[in-house]
Design a protein around this motif. Structure first.
Motif, PDB file in Angstrom:
ATOM      1  N   ARG A   1      -4.294   2.395  10.186  1.00 55.42           N
ATOM      2  CA  ARG A   1      -3.729   3.685   9.710  1.00 55.42           C
ATOM      3  C   ARG A   1      -2.918   3.331   8.332  1.00 55.42           C
ATOM      4  N   SER A   2      -2.306   1.948   8.372  1.00 54.51           N
ATOM      5  CA  SER A   2      -1.746   1.399   7.336  1.00 54.51           C
ATOM      6  C   SER A   2      -2.207   1.326   5.918  1.00 54.51           C
TER       7      SER A   2
ATOM      8  N   ASN B   1       4.194   2.966  10.422  1.00 49.84           N
ATOM      9  CA  ASN B   1       2.965   2.306  10.765  1.00 49.84           C
ATOM     10  C   ASN B   1       3.225   0.663  10.956  1.00 49.84           C
TER      11      ASN B   1
ATOM     12  N   LYS C   1       6.548   6.988   6.186  1.00 44.83           N
ATOM     13  CA  LYS C   1       4.971   6.800   7.010  1.00 44.83           C
ATOM     14  C   LYS C   1       4.793   5.101   6.818  1.00 44.83           C
ATOM     15  N   GLY C   2       4.944   4.487   5.806  1.00 45.88           N
ATOM     16  CA  GLY C   2       4.979   3.046   5.727  1.00 45.88           C
ATOM     17  C   GLY C   2       5.593   2.380   6.608  1.00 45.88           C
TER      18      GLY C   2
ATOM     19  N   TYR D   1       6.926   8.739   1.776  1.00 42.46           N
ATOM     20  CA  TYR D   1       5.987   7.496   1.901  1.00 42.46           C
ATOM     21  C   TYR D   1       6.654   6.270   2.440  1.00 42.46           C
TER      22      TYR D   1
ATOM     23  N   THR E   1       0.692   3.920  -2.688  1.00 35.77           N
ATOM     24  CA  THR E   1       0.432   5.654  -2.817  1.00 35.77           C
ATOM     25  C   THR E   1       1.362   6.459  -3.380  1.00 35.77           C
TER      26      THR E   1
ATOM     27  N   GLN F   1       0.813  -1.204   0.053  1.00 30.92           N
ATOM     28  CA  GLN F   1       0.004  -0.067   0.260  1.00 30.92           C
ATOM     29  C   GLN F   1       0.843   1.139  -0.042  1.00 30.92           C
ATOM     30  N   ALA F   2       1.822   1.138   0.850  1.00 23.83           N
ATOM     31  CA  ALA F   2       2.909   2.310   0.849  1.00 23.83           C
ATOM     32  C   ALA F   2       3.413   2.524  -0.550  1.00 23.83           C
TER      33      ALA F   2
ATOM     34  N   MET G   1      -3.034   5.517   4.700  1.00 24.58           N
ATOM     35  CA  MET G   1      -2.123   5.814   3.270  1.00 24.58           C
ATOM     36  C   MET G   1      -2.870   5.710   1.995  1.00 24.58           C
ATOM     37  N   ARG G   2      -4.069   5.874   1.970  1.00 25.22           N
ATOM     38  CA  ARG G   2      -4.990   5.698   0.680  1.00 25.22           C
ATOM     39  C   ARG G   2      -4.585   6.867  -0.180  1.00 25.22           C
TER      40      ARG G   2
END
Length: 787
Positions: free
Chosen positions: A774-775, A643, A639-640, A636, A600, A596-597, A779-780
């Protein structure tokens, strides 16, 4: 589910006196390991020597400028990661201080020493990663320039030199630190220092692997998709994503594997040390096994160096003057030559070191045979991987064929087939070698140790690393070959006025541009293959080695495998079964969260590149735009990773506090689910990658619909092979190592207040689920202000 928390006890990790046993004509274990310390130092010097030699190779200024720009962006990324690691270390420090300082009542200076070694562990992972990045960013421009001579051999030799420099330094530094603990830290403190060191390096590797994997695939996908959207070449200088892609090659394929390799060698050794201290009763046998294991590790350094020099002599004699060569051939020879040499030395060293162990004069060959199963796996597993990922693989050819009429859809389906088949064959290959180890362990001296089969599995994992520097070298080969191609294109060396005459005058040869490009591109295919071959080796060590560490946790929980507690390591004990289910859930969440990270971040990178690429101009993309893409990738990745770390950290605490045997089930589950998920994803990704390479180099079909289909498949495979799969290795090992500390902490607290542990388990689980949420939802991909 607090039942079972009465089980447990503090693991006795006190090291015995190494001077009490003599080896080799009366030399004490302590003095023998001092010799190992010297050899490790020489290995470190050898790695630095190759680095200096690489740095002094000739290179044209246009190429040097590109590689230095890549290095500058790498430094910025790594500095950001260093700050991030300091934050993560704070989480571990709190647990270490609370457990050893408050619950165990250690003096402040002892707690400080344990903390220091956890910092050394995380710093070690970071430092070898930084070294690997520096070496590879020297080697990429030197390889690109050497290719201009029109000969294939320098394209192979320079990346391999870079890999050996990293491999020798990495293993030697790891060995120096561990031998220092073994030789100079007091015995009652050394075991805890080993655990602290291993947790630190595992944490560092996990963070650098996950964040690096996210970074590199954001950049790679963002750069690759431009080939389809704008019909431009892969390393078009107008594309601001190309520099980020090159940075990512180092962040993901150099920084990550270097940290991962450093951690793998340390954690596997700590797992065996922990087993020996917990499962072997005799202090004399403990010393014999400890000194033998570290002697085997020193021997790995020697066999790798000898194998490298012999293989270099053979390869140079065969290919030095060749215009073309099979780049995979000498790499394969190096792996097998080193493996065979390592196995032979294992038996020779063992018969002289431990002719008798615990009164049994057959143990030397039994232990040598078990460890050789792992060393053989280190050579055999890459051969299985090549069946699914090599440019000559029938599976890779099937992907190309299916893409001709089926486009991206059948390309992706054929890659999934390759990944699934590979998991079957590699799973059974590991099963066969572990079964041999188990069979031999049934002949170990009765009563010498608890669970000899588990020790055999640990030795197999240890043997996977029997040619450590070479395993790292062939893995590091890939990012250099990948970057060399990019450096060549970004330097625009072919278009520089009077360049042929300048090179001929300054360097004494006339450049052959077309042949250089062909060799660099074909060599990149070999790099892709050998990057793929090393991944299952490291993954295998994580899972097989985790078995040993999990056993250490079980020994601590059952007071040395007392029968009254053993029934809880059973499917009939409901919490254990539930733990098995929980582990699978976490593995599948992890692969989703890491991808997902990437998704995005790649969306944002593509969005920026489309908006800022200037195709109407022949000018290079601005440095500012390139740095902006790097900043998107870094954002990103951070952030990834944050999480993911917080979920893993708090889930480990929650499950350990919930019920200790639930936690054991959880550890077993993440190891087994993680093994097959990682193999499947790594080899599917490798097959997609080299299918694209076949289309580009052999079929010369760039810009066609077939090429577009192969690029789409490769962008799917990118996070498969370089983000999710490879990061499972340090995630599994960090969870298992940190879990040993967490479950001990939980049991101690439960003995004082079982209600408190239940409440804490619920709180920790709530925190972990928050970051699971949140992951994805945090991260959407957002468009037009919507989520």
């Amino acid at each position: 589910m607090a039942q079972g928390q009465e089980a447990g006890g503090e693991a006795n990790l006190k090291l015995p006196d190494l001077r009490q046993v003599s080896f080799l004509n009366g030399i004490s274990g302590h003095d023998l390991l001092l010799g190992g310390l010297l050899i490790s130092f020489l290995g470190l010097i050898f790695g630095l020597f190759i680095y200096v030699r690489l740095r002094n190779l000739p290179v044209h200024s246009s190429m040097r400028e590109v590689s230095e720009l890549i290095y500058e962006t790498c430094k910025t990324y790594l500095a950001t990661q260093g700050k991030f690691l300091m934050l993560l270390e704070a989480f571990i420090a709190v647990i270490i201080v609370f457990y050893f300082g408050f619950l165990k009542g250690f003096e402040a200076y002892k707690v400080a020493i344990i903390l220091l070694f956890s910092v050394i562990g995380i710093s070690g992972s970071f430092s070898v990663a930084a070294f690997g990045m520096r070496v590879n960013t020297f080697a990429n421009s030197r390889t690109a320039f050497a290719a201009l001579r029109g000969k294939a051999y320098p394209c192979y030799d320079i990346p391999l030199q870079a890999g050996m420099s990293i491999g020798m330094l990495l293993v030697s530094v790891e060995l120096l630190i561990m031998l220092f603990i073994l030789l100079f830290v007091p015995g009652e403190l050394a075991g805890a220092c080993f655990i602290g060191f291993a947790i630190g390096e595992s944490l560092g590797a996990a963070a650098l692997r996950v964040a690096g994997g996210i970074f590199t695939k954001i950049a790679d996908i963002g750069s690759d998709l431009m080939k389809i959207v704008f019909k431009i070449k892969e390393d078009d200088v107008r594309n601001p994503g190309v520099i980020a892609d090159c940075t990512g090659d180092n962040a993901g394929d150099s920084v990550g594997p270097s940290a991962d390799g450093f951690e793998t060698y340390g954690v596997t050794g700590v797992a065996l040390i922990t087993f020996i201290l917990l499962a072997v009763a005799s202090p004399v046998v403990q010393v014999q096994l400890l000194v033998w294991i570290f002697s085997m590790r020193v021997m790995m350094v020697i066999s790798s160096a000898v194998g490298y020099f012999v293989n270099s002599f053979i390869a140079k004699a065969r290919f030095a003057n060749a215009d073309k060569m099979n780049f995979e051939a000498p790499l394969t020879t190096l792996v097998w030559l080193t493996s065979i040499l390592s196995i032979v030395l294992t038996y020779i060293v063992s018969v002289y070191m431990i002719p008798t162990l615990g009164g049994d004069d057959s143990m030397w060959w039994k232990l040598a045979t078990v460890i050789s199963c792992g060393t053989l796996a280190g050579a055999l597993i890459p051969e299985f991987v090549k069946v699914f990922t090599s440019t000559n693989s029938r599976h890779v050819r099937e992907i190309v064929t299916s893409s001709r009429e089926g486009g991206p859809s059948l390309n992706i389906l054929s890659g999934l087939v390759a990944g699934n088949f590979s998991a079957y064959w590699l799973g059974f290959a590991m099963l066969a070698l572990m079964s041999i180890g188990y069979s031999v362990s049934t002949g170990f001296t009765p009563g010498m140790m608890l669970a000899p089969a588990v020790f055999a599995f640990g030795l197999v994992a240890f043997g996977f690393l029997g040619m450590g520097p070479v395993t790292i070298a062939v893995d590091s080969y890939g990012p250099v070959t990948d970057n060399a191609q990019s450096v060549y294109e970004l330097s625009t060396i072919e278009t520089l006025p009077g360049i042929s005459a300048e090179i001929e005058k300054a360097y004494g040869f006339k450049p052959e541009f077309e042949r250089a490009k062909e060799n660099l591109e074909e060599n990149d295919g070999a790099g892709n293959t050998f990057k793929a071959t090393s991944k299952p080796v490291l993954i295998g060590t994580a899972v097989v080695g985790a078995t040993t560490m999990i056993f250490s946790t079980i020994v601590a929980l059952t007071h040395g495998l007392e029968q009254q507690y053993m029934q809880k390591i059973s499917l009939m004990h409901a919490p254990f079964l539930l733990g098995l289910i929980a582990g699978g859930a976490v593995i599948y969440w992890f692969t989703g969260a890491s991808m997902q990270a990437v998704t995005t971040g790649a969306y944002r990178a593509v969005e920026f590149i489309k908006r800022n690429i200037k195709l109407e101009s022949a000018e290079k993309a601005s440095v500012a735009d390139s740095k902006k893409v790097v900043a998107i990738c870094t954002q990103y990745a951070q952030k990834g990773m944050l999480n993911i770390f917080l979920v893993v950290f708090f889930a480990t605490l929650s499950f350990a506090f919930l019920e200790p045997f639930f936690f054991v089930g959880y550890l077993i589950s993440i190891a087994l689910f993680g093994l097959y998920q990682a193999i499947f994803m790594a080899n599917a990704g490798g097959a997609w990658d080299n299918a694209k390479k076949v289309v580009e180099t052999e079929l010369r079909a760039k810009g066609t619909e077939l090429h577009a289909a192969s690029v789409v498949g490769d962008t799917v495979g990118d996070p498969f092979k370089d983000t999710s799969s490879v990061a499972l290795n340090p995630i599994i090992k960090f969870t298992t190592l940190f879990g040993l500390l967490a479950v001990s902490l939980a049991v101690d607290l439960a003995s004082k207040d079982s209600t408190l542990t239940t409440v804490l388990a619920a709180v920790f689980f709530a925190i972990s689920v928050t970051f699971v949420y949140r992951s994805f939802y945090g991260m959407r991909i957002e468009t037009e202000g919507k989520k």
